[in-house]
Structures are given as structure tokens and as C-alpha cells.
Write a protein that holds these residues in place. Structure first.
Motif, PDB file in Angstrom:
ATOM      1  N   ALA A  26       0.833  -1.207   0.000  1.00  0.00           N
ATOM      2  CA  ALA A  26       0.000   0.000   0.000  1.00  0.00           C
ATOM      3  C   ALA A  26       0.862   1.249   0.000  1.00  0.00           C
ATOM      4  N   ALA A  27       1.987   1.208   0.698  1.00  0.00           N
ATOM      5  CA  ALA A  27       2.888   2.359   0.722  1.00  0.00           C
ATOM      6  C   ALA A  27       3.483   2.616  -0.664  1.00  0.00           C
ATOM      7  N   ILE A  28       3.824   1.551  -1.386  1.00  0.00           N
ATOM      8  CA  ILE A  28       4.370   1.705  -2.734  1.00  0.00           C
ATOM      9  C   ILE A  28       3.331   2.338  -3.661  1.00  0.00           C
ATOM     10  N   VAL A  29       2.085   1.859  -3.554  1.00  0.00           N
ATOM     11  CA  VAL A  29       1.009   2.413  -4.387  1.00  0.00           C
ATOM     12  C   VAL A  29       0.772   3.882  -4.031  1.00  0.00           C
ATOM     13  N   ALA A  30       0.820   4.202  -2.726  1.00  0.00           N
ATOM     14  CA  ALA A  30       0.633   5.590  -2.298  1.00  0.00           C
ATOM     15  C   ALA A  30       1.734   6.485  -2.856  1.00  0.00           C
ATOM     16  N   ALA A  31       2.961   5.981  -2.877  1.00  0.00           N
ATOM     17  CA  ALA A  31       4.065   6.768  -3.430  1.00  0.00           C
ATOM     18  C   ALA A  31       3.844   7.038  -4.917  1.00  0.00           C
ATOM     19  N   ARG A  32       3.325   6.051  -5.633  1.00  0.00           N
ATOM     20  CA  ARG A  32       3.038   6.243  -7.056  1.00  0.00           C
ATOM     21  C   ARG A  32       1.916   7.267  -7.241  1.00  0.00           C
ATOM     22  N   PHE A  33       0.882   7.205  -6.394  1.00  0.00           N
ATOM     23  CA  PHE A  33      -0.201   8.168  -6.497  1.00  0.00           C
ATOM     24  C   PHE A  33       0.314   9.574  -6.172  1.00  0.00           C
ATOM     25  N   GLY A  34       1.260   9.654  -5.236  1.00  0.00           N
ATOM     26  CA  GLY A  34       1.871  10.940  -4.917  1.00  0.00           C
ATOM     27  C   GLY A  34       2.550  11.558  -6.123  1.00  0.00           C
ATOM     28  N   ARG A  35       3.202  10.736  -6.944  1.00  0.00           N
ATOM     29  CA  ARG A  35       3.827  11.258  -8.174  1.00  0.00           C
ATOM     30  C   ARG A  35       2.769  11.743  -9.153  1.00  0.00           C
ATOM     31  N   ARG A  36       1.628  11.055  -9.178  1.00  0.00           N
ATOM     32  CA  ARG A  36       0.529  11.508 -10.034  1.00  0.00           C
ATOM     33  C   ARG A  36      -0.009  12.861  -9.560  1.00  0.00           C
ATOM     34  N   LEU A  37      -0.043  13.065  -8.245  1.00  0.00           N
ATOM     35  CA  LEU A  37      -0.522  14.339  -7.713  1.00  0.00           C
ATOM     36  C   LEU A  37       0.384  15.490  -8.132  1.00  0.00           C
ATOM     37  N   ARG A  38       1.683  15.212  -8.222  1.00  0.00           N
ATOM     38  CA  ARG A  38       2.648  16.266  -8.549  1.00  0.00           C
ATOM     39  C   ARG A  38       2.763  16.505 -10.047  1.00  0.00           C
ATOM     40  N   ALA A  39       2.246  15.583 -10.846  1.00  0.00           N
ATOM     41  CA  ALA A  39       2.347  15.725 -12.302  1.00  0.00           C
ATOM     42  C   ALA A  39       1.352  16.769 -12.799  1.00  0.00           C
ATOM     43  N   PRO A  40       1.719  17.544 -13.795  1.00  0.00           N
ATOM     44  CA  PRO A  40       0.770  18.521 -14.347  1.00  0.00           C
ATOM     45  C   PRO A  40      -0.401  17.811 -15.017  1.00  0.00           C
ATOM     46  N   THR A  41      -1.570  18.408 -14.949  1.00  0.00           N
ATOM     47  CA  THR A  41      -2.757  17.841 -15.570  1.00  0.00           C
ATOM     48  C   THR A  41      -3.299  18.805 -16.619  1.00  0.00           C
ATOM     49  N   ALA A  42      -3.897  18.234 -17.643  1.00  0.00           N
ATOM     50  CA  ALA A  42      -4.504  19.074 -18.682  1.00  0.00           C
ATOM     51  C   ALA A  42      -5.741  19.739 -18.085  1.00  0.00           C
ATOM     52  N   PRO A  43      -5.776  21.056 -18.022  1.00  0.00           N
ATOM     53  CA  PRO A  43      -6.901  21.720 -17.367  1.00  0.00           C
ATOM     54  C   PRO A  43      -8.182  21.600 -18.179  1.00  0.00           C
ATOM     55  N   ALA A  44      -9.294  21.501 -17.451  1.00  0.00           N
ATOM     56  CA  ALA A  44     -10.593  21.528 -18.110  1.00  0.00           C
ATOM     57  C   ALA A  44     -10.990  22.981 -18.330  1.00  0.00           C
ATOM     58  N   ALA A  45     -11.736  23.230 -19.388  1.00  0.00           N
ATOM     59  CA  ALA A  45     -12.209  24.593 -19.635  1.00  0.00           C
ATOM     60  C   ALA A  45     -13.172  24.985 -18.510  1.00  0.00           C
ATOM     61  N   GLY A 319       6.894   3.441   8.489  1.00  0.00           N
ATOM     62  CA  GLY A 319       7.405   3.789   7.168  1.00  0.00           C
ATOM     63  C   GLY A 319       6.289   4.155   6.200  1.00  0.00           C
ATOM     64  N   ALA A 320       5.194   3.386   6.247  1.00  0.00           N
ATOM     65  CA  ALA A 320       4.060   3.679   5.371  1.00  0.00           C
ATOM     66  C   ALA A 320       3.437   5.026   5.726  1.00  0.00           C
ATOM     67  N   ALA A 321       3.359   5.324   7.025  1.00  0.00           N
ATOM     68  CA  ALA A 321       2.804   6.607   7.454  1.00  0.00           C
ATOM     69  C   ALA A 321       3.654   7.766   6.937  1.00  0.00           C
ATOM     70  N   ALA A 322       4.973   7.577   6.918  1.00  0.00           N
ATOM     71  CA  ALA A 322       5.849   8.621   6.392  1.00  0.00           C
ATOM     72  C   ALA A 322       5.582   8.864   4.908  1.00  0.00           C
ATOM     73  N   VAL A 323       5.314   7.787   4.163  1.00  0.00           N
ATOM     74  CA  VAL A 323       4.995   7.927   2.737  1.00  0.00           C
ATOM     75  C   VAL A 323       3.696   8.712   2.560  1.00  0.00           C
ATOM     76  N   ILE A 324       2.681   8.361   3.368  1.00  0.00           N
ATOM     77  CA  ILE A 324       1.390   9.056   3.293  1.00  0.00           C
ATOM     78  C   ILE A 324       1.556  10.533   3.643  1.00  0.00           C
ATOM     79  N   ASP A 325       2.288  10.815   4.704  1.00  0.00           N
ATOM     80  CA  ASP A 325       2.482  12.212   5.118  1.00  0.00           C
ATOM     81  C   ASP A 325       3.197  13.016   4.035  1.00  0.00           C
ATOM     82  N   ARG A 326       4.161  12.397   3.393  1.00  0.00           N
ATOM     83  CA  ARG A 326       4.876  13.081   2.313  1.00  0.00           C
ATOM     84  C   ARG A 326       3.938  13.334   1.139  1.00  0.00           C
ATOM     85  N   MET A 327       3.077  12.383   0.841  1.00  0.00           N
ATOM     86  CA  MET A 327       2.136  12.550  -0.260  1.00  0.00           C
ATOM     87  C   MET A 327       1.139  13.664   0.035  1.00  0.00           C
ATOM     88  N   VAL A 328       0.658  13.701   1.280  1.00  0.00           N
ATOM     89  CA  VAL A 328      -0.362  14.676   1.670  1.00  0.00           C
ATOM     90  C   VAL A 328       0.245  16.051   1.919  1.00  0.00           C
TER      91      VAL A 328
END
Length: 378
Positions: A26-45, A319-328
């Protein structure tokens, strides 16, 4: 050590090892989702949008939570509708500073056993725009929230967009324990479930959809007697052949429990709701509690091996909590609370199998088949 105790220690140790693996995955998946959060997204009109906020009571930071929805980076008209069912509701005091920025609906008529859905039914006539966003009263959002949610909803085949959320304790140690359960247990479980495609996710933190979609699923009235209304709305959207997508944004869920009894009552309602949605899958959640099983193994067969297992379970959670805190981007709870949180979560899990009625706000609800509820005492 007798053969019976040996078997208990072996089974508990195996469950602890599997649980440690689950926490790390779960921590690995959270870290990947964190990278998605930081990635630019195509804005909606930007387009006119309506945000619905069903309210009940004076929550500790309700004004701050509401202001986060008012302060969105959104250039199109934004209507926020707040609904209460009584002119004496304590939430009205938090609404006064907003003036005309928030439309207020006060309507006491009750539609079914689900008070939140009843509130939404009463608010529906006030909706002015095609883009509709439902969000619970205890949610706070970042300034790019609406832009990210709208962009997700605009993706092909998406009928509704929802958001994962982390916890925030607003009322002392019990609320911090509650927030820790959300951030360190619920949030990674959701992200791992989505990654493995083992569950259908739709959360009350955010449900964004088009007015046409809401009409096609039967409006809010369809869910007036359903406890897990968010999950049912998501299922109804999927019945149309559309998907429910998680937007790349984390919102904040404000926990306000002031006592152990209040926290236990709240979490038992959540747990019993999940249990009835997918009983088989819920039983599988026993594998997500490594520390209790490591402690059982250590108590039955004390030794360096089982003590190491206890240490490994604690280290994995920290360790997993640290990943979550970094993501949030913030710390939900101090690390010394995590063992207590793990034991409490296990206790809630076990106790939930014996729950047949729940308390929601000031109403006692009896749980029926197919996720339906009835008012037992108001």
C-alpha cells in the motif's frame, strides 16, 4: 509450548507477515499516487459549476472548510449551496460571514432514513449549473481541487469523479486517532484497491457529475434509504456504462471526535457499512492488521523471532505513514500513536461483525438487507 499454542503462534505469525507485506504494498502504491498528484494535468475549460454542501451542526472548523471551496482557482461562475434542515441548526452561524457567496436552503421535510440524502433532495431545486459537485461538510479542499476534479470528469467514458482523502484531527487526541485511521489505514486501502481493481470506489468527499447523469440515475431520491449513499451513487453511474474515476487531488477529512465512545461509534458505523457492501472482501481485511497478530504470536511464543516480527510490523506502519504524510504534505498524527491506532483498528474490525444498528448524528438506524436502513429512533 504445547501443540495448540504452537499452531496459534504459527498462524498469527503468518498473518502478521502477510499484513506487513500488505502495508508495504500500500505504501508503494501511495508513493506512485503521490507522483501523479505532482504531475501537471490538462486543465478543463472552466464552466459554471454548483457545489452542494449538506450541513448538520456546528463542526469545529466548518467555516474554514467551506472557505476552501469558495477560494478555488476557477474563473467561471461558482455556486455553492449549503443545506440545513432546521432554522436552529448550529451550522448557520458558520455561514453568516459568507453572505451572498453561499446560497442557503433551510427545509425541514424529511425524505427517507438517510438525513444527508434528504438534505440533498431539498437542495436540488437550488442547483443552477450543469456541473454538480457533492462534498461532505467535513471536507476541506486545495485551491486547484475543482480544476482537477472537472478535468477528470471530462475524460472519455467518465460519469463521475471522486477524491481520496486524508484525515485531520480537530478536537484533541481522540480526533487525531480518528484522523490517523483515515490517513494511515483507509487512504492506503483505497489506493491499493484501485490499483488492484478489487473494489469500486466512490466517496462522499467528492462526487462530481453532470446534471443529466444525476437525472439518469434517478436523482437523489433513489438513495433516500441507503446507508452507503456514496457507494450506491457510484454503482448507479456504472450501471449506465460509465466509470467513476479518482481525481489526482487529495482532500482533507476533518475528524471531530471528542471521546473514545464517539470515535468508536463513528468507526463502527463506517466498518459495518463496508461489511455489508462486500462481506467477503471485508473478511479479507483481516490481513491488513499485522501488529495485533504479531503481538498474539509474541504472547503465545515469546522469543527473538516473534519480537522481531512485532518490531517489523511497527516499522512497516511507521514507514508507510511517512509515505502518506509526504504525499499529503503534512503529518496527520505523531508516530507514538500508531501502535494504539493499529490495535484500535483491529478492535473495530472484530466488533463490527456484531453491529446491526448504527447511530448517525442524532438518529438510531437499523441496518437492513441490500444496504438499506430504517429509522429506529430519532
Amino acid at each position: 509450548m504445547g501443540s495448540g499454542a504452537g499452531w496459534i503462534a504459527a498462524i498469527a505469525s503468518a498473518l502478521a507477515v502477510v499484513g506487513i507485506g500488505w502495508v508495504l504494498a500500500a505504501a508503494i502504491v501511495a508513493a506512485r499516487f503521490g507522483r501523479r498528484l505532482r504531475a501537471p494535468t490538462a486543465p478543463a475549460a472552466p464552466e459554471p459549476a454548483t457545489i452542494l454542501k449538506p450541513l448538520y451542526g456546528a463542526e469545529p472548523r466548518l467555516g474554514d472548510n467551506l472557505r476552501s471551496f469558495c477560494d478555488q482557482h476557477w474563473s467561471a461562475p461558482l455556486q455553492i449551496v449549503a443545506g440545513v434542515q432546521s432554522g436552529e441548526d448550529g451550522a448557520l452561524a458558520a455561514l453568516r460571514p459568507f453572505g451572498a457567496a453561499i446560497d442557503i436552503v433551510i427545509e425541514p421535510h424529511r425524505h427517507g432514513a438517510n438525513a444527508k440524502i434528504s438534505n440533498l433532495i431539498n437542495m436540488t431545486p437550488a442547483i443552477r449549473h450543469d456541473l454538480i459537485v457533492l462534498s461532505d461538510s467535513d471536507i476541506a479542499a486545495p485551491a486547484d481541487y475543482l480544476a482537477r476534479v472537472a478535468a477528470t470528469l471530462a475524460e472519455p467514458g467518465v460519469g463521475a469523479a471522486t477524491c481520496a482523502y486524508a484525515g485531520r484531527g480537530d478536537c484533541g487526541v481522540w480526533s487525531v486517532l480518528g484522523a490517523a485511521g483515515i490517513s494511515y489505514h483507509f487512504l492506503p486501502s483505497v489506493l491499493l484497491s484501485v490499483a488492484l481493481r478489487t473494489g469500486d470506489v466512490c466517496m462522499g468527499s467528492t462526487i462530481a457529475m453532470r446534471r443529466d447523469t444525476l437525472d439518469r440515475i434517478g436523482g437523489f431520491a433513489r438513495f433516500a434509504d441507503i446507508l452507503a449513499d456514496d457507494h450506491a451513487i457510484g454503482a448507479a453511474v456504472r450501471e449506465l456504462g460509465l466509470s467513476v474515476a479518482i481525481a489526482p487531488v487529495i482532500v482533507t477529512h476533518a475528524s471531530a471526535e471528542r471521546s473514545f465512545a464517539e470515535l468508536a461509534r463513528h468507526e463502527l458505523r463506517w466498518a459495518a457499512t463496508v461489511r455489508d457492501l462486500n462481506f467477503g472482501g471485508y473478511i479479507g481485511l483481516v490481513l491488513t492488521h499485522p501488529l495485533p497478530f504479531a503481538l498474539i504470536a509474541a504472547s503465545v511464543a515469546p522469543g527473538w523471532g516473534t519480537l522481531a516480527l512485532v518490531a517489523a510490523a511497527m516499522a512497516a506502519r511507521i514507514g508507510a505513514a511517512a509515505v502518506i504524510d509526504r504525499m499529503v504534505g503534512r503529518t496527520t498524527a505523531p508516530r507514538w500513536l500508531l501502535p494504539a491506532r493499529d490495535l484500535l483498528s483491529f478492535g473495530i474490525f472484530v466488533a463490527s461483525f456484531f453491529v446491526r444498528q448504527v447511530r448517525w448524528r442524532d438518529t438510531e438506524l437499523a441496518m437492513r438487507k441490500a444496504g438499506r436502513i430504517e429509522i429506529k429512533r430519532a
